[in-house]
Design a protein around this motif. Structure first.
Motif, PDB file in Angstrom:
ATOM      1  N   UNK A   6     -11.104  -6.679  11.642  1.00 39.54           N
ATOM      2  CA  UNK A   6      -9.851  -7.419  11.734  1.00 39.54           C
ATOM      3  C   UNK A   6      -8.768  -6.784  10.870  1.00 39.54           C
ATOM      4  N   UNK A   7      -7.542  -7.028  11.257  1.00 37.41           N
ATOM      5  CA  UNK A   7      -6.394  -6.534  10.502  1.00 37.41           C
ATOM      6  C   UNK A   7      -6.371  -7.143   9.104  1.00 37.41           C
ATOM      7  N   UNK A   8      -6.725  -8.425   8.974  1.00 34.35           N
ATOM      8  CA  UNK A   8      -6.715  -9.082   7.664  1.00 34.35           C
ATOM      9  C   UNK A   8      -7.657  -8.376   6.691  1.00 34.35           C
ATOM     10  N   UNK A   9      -8.850  -8.001   7.181  1.00 37.53           N
ATOM     11  CA  UNK A   9      -9.804  -7.314   6.311  1.00 37.53           C
ATOM     12  C   UNK A   9      -9.283  -5.937   5.908  1.00 37.53           C
ATOM     13  N   UNK A  10      -8.784  -5.178   6.882  1.00 37.43           N
ATOM     14  CA  UNK A  10      -8.278  -3.834   6.572  1.00 37.43           C
ATOM     15  C   UNK A  10      -7.084  -3.902   5.620  1.00 37.43           C
ATOM     16  N   UNK A  11      -6.228  -4.906   5.786  1.00 33.93           N
ATOM     17  CA  UNK A  11      -5.087  -5.069   4.887  1.00 33.93           C
ATOM     18  C   UNK A  11      -5.556  -5.409   3.478  1.00 33.93           C
ATOM     19  N   UNK A  12      -6.553  -6.280   3.345  1.00 30.18           N
ATOM     20  CA  UNK A  12      -7.065  -6.622   2.013  1.00 30.18           C
ATOM     21  C   UNK A  12      -7.696  -5.398   1.345  1.00 30.18           C
ATOM     22  N   UNK A  13      -8.391  -4.557   2.106  1.00 30.01           N
ATOM     23  CA  UNK A  13      -8.959  -3.340   1.555  1.00 30.01           C
ATOM     24  C   UNK A  13      -7.876  -2.374   1.097  1.00 30.01           C
ATOM     25  N   UNK A  14      -6.786  -2.281   1.874  1.00 32.43           N
ATOM     26  CA  UNK A  14      -5.682  -1.414   1.501  1.00 32.43           C
ATOM     27  C   UNK A  14      -5.042  -1.893   0.191  1.00 32.43           C
ATOM     28  N   UNK A  15      -4.879  -3.202   0.030  1.00 32.14           N
ATOM     29  CA  UNK A  15      -4.276  -3.742  -1.192  1.00 32.14           C
ATOM     30  C   UNK A  15      -5.177  -3.470  -2.396  1.00 32.14           C
ATOM     31  N   UNK A  16      -6.472  -3.605  -2.225  1.00 32.06           N
ATOM     32  CA  UNK A  16      -7.414  -3.321  -3.322  1.00 32.06           C
ATOM     33  C   UNK A  16      -7.330  -1.849  -3.715  1.00 32.06           C
ATOM     34  N   UNK A  17      -7.338  -0.950  -2.731  1.00 32.79           N
ATOM     35  CA  UNK A  17      -7.238   0.489  -3.028  1.00 32.79           C
ATOM     36  C   UNK A  17      -5.886   0.839  -3.643  1.00 32.79           C
ATOM     37  N   UNK A  18      -4.832   0.206  -3.177  1.00 33.39           N
ATOM     38  CA  UNK A  18      -3.499   0.437  -3.733  1.00 33.39           C
ATOM     39  C   UNK A  18      -3.467   0.057  -5.211  1.00 33.39           C
ATOM     40  N   UNK A  19      -4.071  -1.077  -5.554  1.00 30.71           N
ATOM     41  CA  UNK A  19      -4.109  -1.511  -6.959  1.00 30.71           C
ATOM     42  C   UNK A  19      -4.947  -0.563  -7.808  1.00 30.71           C
ATOM     43  N   UNK A  20      -6.066  -0.078  -7.265  1.00 30.04           N
ATOM     44  CA  UNK A  20      -6.911   0.860  -8.015  1.00 30.04           C
ATOM     45  C   UNK A  20      -6.175   2.167  -8.290  1.00 30.04           C
ATOM     46  N   UNK A  21      -5.497   2.706  -7.276  1.00 28.45           N
ATOM     47  CA  UNK A  21      -4.733   3.947  -7.459  1.00 28.45           C
ATOM     48  C   UNK A  21      -3.601   3.725  -8.447  1.00 28.45           C
ATOM     49  N   UNK A  22      -2.949   2.585  -8.358  1.00 30.84           N
ATOM     50  CA  UNK A  22      -1.853   2.266  -9.274  1.00 30.84           C
ATOM     51  C   UNK A  22      -2.360   2.153 -10.711  1.00 30.84           C
ATOM     52  N   UNK A  23      -3.538   1.555 -10.910  1.00 29.09           N
ATOM     53  CA  UNK A  23      -4.107   1.429 -12.258  1.00 29.09           C
ATOM     54  C   UNK A  23      -4.483   2.786 -12.837  1.00 29.09           C
ATOM     55  N   UNK A  24      -4.960   3.690 -12.003  1.00 26.78           N
ATOM     56  CA  UNK A  24      -5.384   5.008 -12.482  1.00 26.78           C
ATOM     57  C   UNK A  24      -4.196   5.925 -12.734  1.00 26.78           C
ATOM     58  N   UNK A  25      -3.248   5.962 -11.775  1.00 32.46           N
ATOM     59  CA  UNK A  25      -2.157   6.930 -11.871  1.00 32.46           C
ATOM     60  C   UNK A  25      -0.854   6.344 -12.396  1.00 32.46           C
ATOM     61  N   UNK A  26      -0.688   5.027 -12.317  1.00 32.80           N
ATOM     62  CA  UNK A  26       0.572   4.406 -12.692  1.00 32.80           C
ATOM     63  C   UNK A  26       1.622   4.522 -11.610  1.00 32.80           C
ATOM     64  N   UNK A  27       1.246   5.039 -10.446  1.00 31.45           N
ATOM     65  CA  UNK A  27       2.179   5.227  -9.337  1.00 31.45           C
ATOM     66  C   UNK A  27       1.654   4.456  -8.135  1.00 31.45           C
ATOM     67  N   UNK A  28       2.527   3.672  -7.525  1.00 32.49           N
ATOM     68  CA  UNK A  28       2.157   2.945  -6.323  1.00 32.49           C
ATOM     69  C   UNK A  28       2.142   3.931  -5.154  1.00 32.49           C
ATOM     70  N   UNK A  29       0.989   4.156  -4.510  1.00 34.38           N
ATOM     71  CA  UNK A  29       0.920   5.166  -3.452  1.00 34.38           C
ATOM     72  C   UNK A  29       1.747   4.809  -2.219  1.00 34.38           C
ATOM     73  N   UNK A  30       2.045   3.543  -2.004  1.00 34.63           N
ATOM     74  CA  UNK A  30       2.838   3.165  -0.843  1.00 34.63           C
ATOM     75  C   UNK A  30       4.332   3.347  -1.074  1.00 34.63           C
ATOM     76  N   UNK A  31       4.734   3.591  -2.306  1.00 33.87           N
ATOM     77  CA  UNK A  31       6.146   3.803  -2.590  1.00 33.87           C
ATOM     78  C   UNK A  31       6.480   5.276  -2.750  1.00 33.87           C
ATOM     79  N   UNK A  32       5.526   6.132  -2.467  1.00 30.62           N
ATOM     80  CA  UNK A  32       5.763   7.570  -2.554  1.00 30.62           C
ATOM     81  C   UNK A  32       6.301   8.083  -1.228  1.00 30.62           C
ATOM     82  N   UNK A  33       6.704   9.354  -1.225  1.00 30.93           N
ATOM     83  CA  UNK A  33       7.256  10.006  -0.046  1.00 30.93           C
ATOM     84  C   UNK A  33       6.292   9.872   1.122  1.00 30.93           C
TER      85      UNK A  33
END
Length: 197
Positions: free
Chosen positions: A123-150
């Motif tokens: 489902x889209x809801x599950x894939x979206x929740x997984x994307x948000x979790x990965x986005x937060x993990x990348x943001x915590x590690x790098x300090x950069x939100x991957x969805x706000x990059x080029x």
């Protein structure tokens, strides 16, 4: 919901995440044993967030040319049915019609578990929740939100820790390298770039 029959039939020919033979029955009373009508054997095919089902004839052949129907798995709830009196059953309901249940009966408990978990993960809801979790993990590690990059923000990279923004793009182009040379007139810049190519 409106859709194009031909495109949907063409989409049903694609590679499936999961497919197999299940018995199917829809019920408006919420109980599989109290509804009229028979349980029909169908061939189910899960492609992306679409669950197609096909008719099976008396001989056991599957008619894969045209799907008999399709479930769009958004706003749905799927669960194993343990108290129906029917072994190896699971059901699916939709939030816009919670009284109507769609029952599926498999051959083993492992098949039920496989279908339930695969449909939940499609489902889209599950894939979206997984994307948000990965986005937060990348943001915590790098300090950069991957969805706000080029390319979404045209090269602006936001750093959450210090509030700074870098205005340089995160990639290099052959054009930007050629135009760094300073020449007196625009026509000579164009000629210089053409010669260097």
């Amino acid at each position: 919901m409106r859709f194009n029959d031909k495109e949907l039939a063409h989409l049903s020919l694609g590679e499936a995440k999961l497919e197999g033979r299940l018995n199917y029955k829809k019920s408006s009373s919420g109980n599989i044993t109290q509804t009229s009508g028979g349980i029909k054997e169908r061939w189910f095919k899960l492609i992306s967030n679409l669950l197609f089902y096909f008719r099976i004839n008396e001989v056991g052949q599957i008619d894969l040319k045209q799907p008999a129907g399709v479930f769009v798995l958004e706003n749905s709830s799927i669960q194993a049915e343990l108290s129906t009196g029917v072994p190896f059953a699971f059901s699916m309901t939709f939030s816009d019609d919670p009284d109507k249940k769609h029952y599926f009966i498999a051959r083993t408990e492992d098949v039920v578990h496989n279908w339930v978990s695969t449909i939940k993960h499609a489902t889209y809801e599950y894939l979206r929740s997984q994307m948000i979790i990965l986005q937060k993990k990348i943001n915590n590690i790098t300090g950069i939100d991957p969805l706000l990059m080029y390319p979404h923000n045209r090269g602006t990279i936001r750093h959450f820790e210090d509030g700074k923004e870098d205005k340089e793009a995160s990639f290099q182009s052959h054009i930007s390298l050629l135009t760094k040379t300073t020449v007196a007139s625009k026509s000579s810049v164009i000629e210089g770039n053409l010669i260097e190519l």
